[in-house]
Design a protein around this motif. Structure first.
Motif: not given
Length: 456
Positions: A184-195, A223-228
């Motif tokens: 039905a849908a795909m969600h992606s998480l890309v994770l680094s320290p900066v974001e 734990q990234p500095s911020q999330w988008s």
């Protein structure tokens, strides 16, 4: 205990020589094949503990035969020796990557050759642990599986050329995995320290809920500095269905995750993901490297907000998009009142703490509403890609109230003045910025600690 040995050579002469050498070991059950295809089929039947193969054969070489056998679960601990002739030239790189345990020259004296081979087949560490489930699978199944695996990984690795556009890369991944299972849908998480970045394709969902569900599947999340979150402003939020989450790793570090809603064929999807795990890790790592480099080049060192160069680049892009789509954007310039007095009274270290506190206030209050950056000195800029004029006035005034009530470190009181302009009917992004600056000047001349709007 009887050991099983498989000899592979297209030369009848060399098969006879090897037969004469190996028959001297009474505890060895020897089988022969004339080429690599026959050898792979025979390997599944006899399950050899050691394989001795010629290097140069018609069709698949001994090196490729070795690589194929090593890729099959159960053949990892089989001893493999490759025999080389006088004309065989093997790259040291491919030799090290082939998985062969030993290279033995056919040009050795007969006695020395015999000693080398008998010593090799006598090593106790070599053993075949092939499971019964593999016995019916022939070389054509192996070749087809390998070809499919290579095509899948090649498609993923091709996306590395486009890592500057994360949305495009992840959308292409969604399209690729739809070939293995409808979902039905795909969600992606890309994770680094900066974001940390979360992308949703096929459904607009609640950011915090999705973030929590994705992060909880990770063993040691960064734990990234911020999330988008993309899309930035979901139009119609829909509830999340059951998720199948696959963690993406690079060098044992968790660098992201792919989450599929309502996949119909989980086995096929899981198989594809497992086959592509190394390529996915490389791709996600490349996304993170580019993001970190971009952040370093576009971030203000003191406040961790966008720097002036990045602000202007984003403003130009938003202005161009506004002219194309007909949307109205806005620019707000904030200036800390009497900042020079703060520096003179308390020192520049305290002044820097005030700037960082102001940056955090702006980031927190305007999250998901605007791009925020430090324009220079004590000036900050917020770019609102899409605005409702009445709501914008409310947001700005609430922000100024928050500043008035905030307890800044070491400073009794701190306020800001603000000028706001709309990009509507402007010929250039710079024109919008200049108008916001003009209304900031009006706010300053009118007593500071207030906002002035071009449309009021």
């Amino acid at each position: 205990m009887v050991k099983r040995c498989l000899v592979v050579d297209d030369s009848k002469f060399w098969r006879m020589i090897l037969h004469d050498i190996l028959k001297k070991k009474s505890d060895l059950d020897v089988h022969f094949a004339e080429n690599a295809v026959e050898a792979i089929n025979l390997a599944f039947q006899v399950k050899p503990d050691v394989v001795i193969t010629d290097y140069n054969m018609p069709g698949l070489s001994g090196l490729l035969l070795c690589m194929y056998l090593r890729s099959i679960e159960g053949f990892e601990n089989v001893g493999i020796a490759i025999l080389t002739g006088s004309d065989d030239v093997i790259s040291a790189f491919w030799a090290s990557k082939s998985g062969a345990d030993r290279f033995i020259s056919k040009m050795l004296q007969r006695q020395q050759l015999e000693e080398e081979i008998l010593k090799f087949v006598s090593e106790e560490k070599f053993v075949c642990r092939l499971k019964e489930s593999f016995l019916k699978r022939d070389v054509y199944w192996i070749l087809e599986s390998k070809m499919k695996n290579e095509i899948l990984n090649r498609e993923i690795l091709k996306l590395i050329d486009f890592v500057r556009d994360e949305g495009y890369v992840l959308r292409k991944l969604r399209d690729l995995f739809l070939n293995f299972s409808p979902f039905a849908a795909m969600h992606s998480l890309v994770l680094s320290p900066v974001e940390g970045r979360i992308f949703s394709f096929g459904k607009e969902v609640n950011f915090d809920e999705l973030k929590e569900k994705l992060v909880c599947h990770l063993e040691k999340p960064i734990q990234p500095s911020q999330w988008s979150f993309y899309p930035l402003k979901p139009i119609k939020i829909e509830p999340l269905s059951d998720l199948f989450v696959y963690t993406v790793k690079y060098s044992q570090n968790e660098v992201g995750a792919l989450a599929f809603e309502e996949p119909e064929e989980i086995f096929n999807l899981t198989s594809a993901l497992n086959d592509a795990k190394e390529s996915l890790g490389l791709l996600f790592n490349a996304l993170n490297v580019v993001k970190e480099l971009t952040v370093q080049s576009s971030t203000d060192g003191l406040t961790n907000l966008l720097n002036k160069k990045a602000l202007l680049a984003n403003l130009e892009e938003i202005h161009a998009r506004s002219k194309k789509d007909g949307n109205t954007y806005a620019v707000a310039i904030f200036d800390i009142d009497d900042f020079k007095k703060i520096n003179d009274t308390y020192g520049h270290i305290v002044g820097d703490e005030v700037l960082k506190s102001m940056a955090n206030l702006l980031k927190e209050k305007l999250r998901e509403k605007a791009l925020v950056g430090r324009y220079g000195g004590e000036e900050f800029v917020a770019i609102f890609p899409q605005v409702d004029e009445n709501n914008l006035v409310k947001i700005i005034n609430e922000l100024l109230d928050k500043v008035r009530s905030f307890k800044f470190p070491f400073v009794e009181k701190c306020t800001v003045s603000c000028g706001v302009a709309l990009g509507k009917n402007k010929q250039s992004a710079l024109e919008t910025l200049q108008e916001a600056d003009q209304f900031l000047y009006i706010a300053k001349r009118s007593g500071k600690n207030q906002a002035r709007f071009s449309f009021l």
